[in-house]
Design a protein around this motif. Structure first.
Motif, PDB file in Angstrom:
ATOM      1  N   SER A   8       0.835  -1.202   0.000  1.00  0.00           N
ATOM      2  CA  SER A   8       0.000   0.000   0.000  1.00  0.00           C
ATOM      3  C   SER A   8       0.872   1.255   0.000  1.00  0.00           C
ATOM      4  O   SER A   8       0.600   2.220  -0.723  1.00  0.00           O
ATOM      5  N   ARG A   9       1.919   1.249   0.816  1.00  0.00           N
ATOM      6  CA  ARG A   9       2.823   2.393   0.877  1.00  0.00           C
ATOM      7  C   ARG A   9       3.488   2.627  -0.481  1.00  0.00           C
ATOM      8  O   ARG A   9       3.597   3.761  -0.950  1.00  0.00           O
ATOM      9  N   ARG A  10       3.903   1.523  -1.132  1.00  0.00           N
ATOM     10  CA  ARG A  10       4.548   1.641  -2.433  1.00  0.00           C
ATOM     11  C   ARG A  10       3.591   2.212  -3.472  1.00  0.00           C
ATOM     12  O   ARG A  10       3.975   3.063  -4.286  1.00  0.00           O
ATOM     13  N   PRO A  28      -4.130  18.020  -5.745  1.00  0.00           N
ATOM     14  CA  PRO A  28      -4.972  17.521  -4.650  1.00  0.00           C
ATOM     15  C   PRO A  28      -4.587  16.099  -4.255  1.00  0.00           C
ATOM     16  O   PRO A  28      -4.329  15.257  -5.128  1.00  0.00           O
ATOM     17  N   LEU A  29      -4.562  15.846  -2.963  1.00  0.00           N
ATOM     18  CA  LEU A  29      -4.201  14.513  -2.499  1.00  0.00           C
ATOM     19  C   LEU A  29      -5.257  13.483  -2.878  1.00  0.00           C
ATOM     20  O   LEU A  29      -4.965  12.285  -2.936  1.00  0.00           O
ATOM     21  N   ASP A  30      -6.483  13.940  -3.144  1.00  0.00           N
ATOM     22  CA  ASP A  30      -7.510  13.013  -3.626  1.00  0.00           C
ATOM     23  C   ASP A  30      -7.076  12.361  -4.940  1.00  0.00           C
ATOM     24  O   ASP A  30      -7.421  11.204  -5.204  1.00  0.00           O
ATOM     25  N   ALA A  31      -6.330  13.112  -5.753  1.00  0.00           N
ATOM     26  CA  ALA A  31      -5.840  12.545  -7.015  1.00  0.00           C
ATOM     27  C   ALA A  31      -4.827  11.435  -6.747  1.00  0.00           C
ATOM     28  O   ALA A  31      -4.782  10.441  -7.483  1.00  0.00           O
ATOM     29  N   VAL A  32      -4.043  11.599  -5.703  1.00  0.00           N
ATOM     30  CA  VAL A  32      -3.081  10.549  -5.319  1.00  0.00           C
ATOM     31  C   VAL A  32      -3.841   9.308  -4.854  1.00  0.00           C
ATOM     32  O   VAL A  32      -3.501   8.176  -5.215  1.00  0.00           O
ATOM     33  N   GLY A  39      -8.013   3.839  -0.135  1.00  0.00           N
ATOM     34  CA  GLY A  39      -8.942   4.754   0.491  1.00  0.00           C
ATOM     35  C   GLY A  39      -8.206   5.939   1.109  1.00  0.00           C
ATOM     36  O   GLY A  39      -7.011   5.837   1.423  1.00  0.00           O
ATOM     37  N   PRO A  40      -8.897   7.070   1.306  1.00  0.00           N
ATOM     38  CA  PRO A  40      -8.259   8.234   1.936  1.00  0.00           C
ATOM     39  C   PRO A  40      -7.659   7.912   3.293  1.00  0.00           C
ATOM     40  O   PRO A  40      -6.586   8.414   3.644  1.00  0.00           O
ATOM     41  N   GLY A  41      -8.337   7.061   4.052  1.00  0.00           N
ATOM     42  CA  GLY A  41      -7.816   6.704   5.370  1.00  0.00           C
ATOM     43  C   GLY A  41      -6.478   6.008   5.308  1.00  0.00           C
ATOM     44  O   GLY A  41      -5.620   6.197   6.177  1.00  0.00           O
ATOM     45  N   THR A  42      -6.285   5.198   4.266  1.00  0.00           N
ATOM     46  CA  THR A  42      -5.003   4.491   4.104  1.00  0.00           C
ATOM     47  C   THR A  42      -3.879   5.487   3.892  1.00  0.00           C
ATOM     48  O   THR A  42      -2.787   5.348   4.459  1.00  0.00           O
ATOM     49  N   LEU A  43      -4.139   6.506   3.057  1.00  0.00           N
ATOM     50  CA  LEU A  43      -3.105   7.517   2.820  1.00  0.00           C
ATOM     51  C   LEU A  43      -2.811   8.305   4.098  1.00  0.00           C
ATOM     52  O   LEU A  43      -1.642   8.462   4.487  1.00  0.00           O
ATOM     53  N   TYR A  44      -3.853   8.791   4.759  1.00  0.00           N
ATOM     54  CA  TYR A  44      -3.637   9.689   5.894  1.00  0.00           C
ATOM     55  C   TYR A  44      -3.111   8.971   7.134  1.00  0.00           C
ATOM     56  O   TYR A  44      -2.506   9.599   8.000  1.00  0.00           O
ATOM     57  N   PHE A  47       0.603   9.017   5.969  1.00  0.00           N
ATOM     58  CA  PHE A  47       1.129  10.362   5.709  1.00  0.00           C
ATOM     59  C   PHE A  47       0.059  11.369   6.136  1.00  0.00           C
ATOM     60  O   PHE A  47      -0.874  11.642   5.364  1.00  0.00           O
ATOM     61  N   PRO A  48       0.155  11.905   7.343  1.00  0.00           N
ATOM     62  CA  PRO A  48      -0.926  12.733   7.894  1.00  0.00           C
ATOM     63  C   PRO A  48      -1.191  14.027   7.130  1.00  0.00           C
ATOM     64  O   PRO A  48      -2.279  14.597   7.247  1.00  0.00           O
ATOM     65  N   ASP A  49      -0.213  14.512   6.355  1.00  0.00           N
ATOM     66  CA  ASP A  49      -0.432  15.740   5.595  1.00  0.00           C
ATOM     67  C   ASP A  49       0.485  15.756   4.371  1.00  0.00           C
ATOM     68  O   ASP A  49       1.297  14.847   4.170  1.00  0.00           O
ATOM     69  N   ARG A  50       0.342  16.792   3.558  1.00  0.00           N
ATOM     70  CA  ARG A  50       1.137  16.907   2.327  1.00  0.00           C
ATOM     71  C   ARG A  50       2.631  16.964   2.633  1.00  0.00           C
ATOM     72  O   ARG A  50       3.449  16.372   1.923  1.00  0.00           O
ATOM     73  N   THR A  51       2.999  17.671   3.687  1.00  0.00           N
ATOM     74  CA  THR A  51       4.408  17.800   4.045  1.00  0.00           C
ATOM     75  C   THR A  51       5.037  16.434   4.305  1.00  0.00           C
ATOM     76  O   THR A  51       6.138  16.133   3.828  1.00  0.00           O
ATOM     77  N   ALA A  52       4.322  15.600   5.057  1.00  0.00           N
ATOM     78  CA  ALA A  52       4.840  14.266   5.373  1.00  0.00           C
ATOM     79  C   ALA A  52       4.946  13.406   4.123  1.00  0.00           C
ATOM     80  O   ALA A  52       5.910  12.644   3.948  1.00  0.00           O
TER      81      ALA A  52
END
Length: 221
Positions: A8-10, A28-32, A39-44, A47-52
Motif C-alpha cells: 500500500s505504501r509503495r 490535490p491529495l484526492d488525485a493521489v 482509500g483516503p484513510g489508508t493515505l492519511y 502520511f498525515p499531511d502533504r508535508t509528510a
C-alpha cells in the motif's frame, strides 16, 4: 512492516510521484488516492499531511537513486556503461524530475539528509570512475547529470506526448546527450579547461531553495 502494508505504501508513493509530476506539488491529495487505488484513510494513516507525503516521497526517491547507482556499478564493469545504465534507470523512474518539482514543498529531516548523502556518494562514485577511465569529460558534475536526466525525462506537453507513447524517445535523447559528455563529444576539451566548471548537486539544491522556511537555503544544509 507487513507485506500488504508495504505494498500500500509503495502504491501511494508511486502514485504521488506521477501526480506531482503531472500536476505540480499542489496537486490535490484526492488525485493521489485515486491513482493509488486506496482509500483516503489508508493515505492519511501513513502520511498525515502533504508535508509528510512529500518528505517521504523525496526520501524514497533518493534511496532508489542510490540503489540504481549501486546496481549499475555492480552489473557493469565498464565505467561508462555503468554510468549509462544508471542514467537510463533514473530516467525510467523520473526520479530527478520529481525531486526538483517537489523541492519547494520539502521540509528536511535527518532521514532525508542521510538518504541524500548516500545518493550523492553513489552517483559521484560512478562519475569519478568514468572520468578516471578517460570515458567522461572532467567538466561534468553530478548536478549536470541530474539536470540532464530531469530535462530529458520530463513529460512532453500536449500532443507532443504522443511522440514518446512507448517511452523510447526519452532513451534515444538521453543517449544523444550522454554521447556529448564523453571526451571529444563537443563543447569542451575533456579536461574541463576552457569550459564551465562542473555543476555539483549542492549547487542545484542551493539554487532551488526552500520557500516558506526562513533562513533555509535548500537541502544542502
Amino acid at each position: 512492516m507487513r507485506a500488504d502494508a508495504e505494498r500500500s505504501r509503495r502504491r501511494i508513493l508511486d502514485a504521488a510521484c506521477e501526480v506531482f509530476l503531472e500536476r505540480g506539488p499542489d496537486a490535490p491529495l484526492d488525485a493521489v488516492v485515486r491513482r493509488a487505488g486506496v482509500g483516503p484513510g489508508t493515505l492519511y494513516r501513513r502520511f498525515p499531511d502533504r508535508t509528510a507525503l512529500v518528505r517521504a516521497l523525496v526520501t524514497d526517491l533518493l534511496g532508489r537513486l542510490a540503489e540504481a547507482a549501486g546496481r549499475a556499478r555492480t552489473a557493469e564493469p565498464d565505467p561508462y556503461r555503468a554510468l549509462r545504465r544508471f542514467a537510463h534507470a533514473a530516467a525510467d523512474l523520473r526520479m530527478g524530475a520529481a525531486i526538483v518539482v517537489l523541492l519547494e514543498r520539502l521540509v528536511v529531516d535527518a532521514d532525508l539528509v542521510a538518504a541524500r548523502a548516500r545518493a550523492v556518494a553513489e552517483v559521484e562514485a560512478l562519475l569519478r570512475a568514468a572520468q578516471d577511465a578517460g570515458q567522461l569529460r572532467r567538466d561534468v558534475g553530478m548536478g549536470d547529470l541530474v539536470l540532464l536526466c530531469v530535462r530529458v525525462s520530463r513529460p512532453l506537453p500536449g500532443g507532443l506526448a504522443a511522440l514518446d507513447a512507448d517511452g523510447t524517445l526519452v532513451h534515444r535523447h538521453l543517449d544523444l546527450a550522454l554521447a556529448g559528455l564523453r571526451p571529444g563529444g563537443g563543447g569542451g576539451d575533456g579536461a574541463g579547461e576552457g569550459g564551465a566548471a562542473p555543476l555539483s548537486f549542492e549547487q542545484v539544491i542551493e539554487a532551488a531553495g526552500r520557500p516558506g522556511e526562513p533562513g533555509a537555503t535548500g537541502m544542502a544544509e
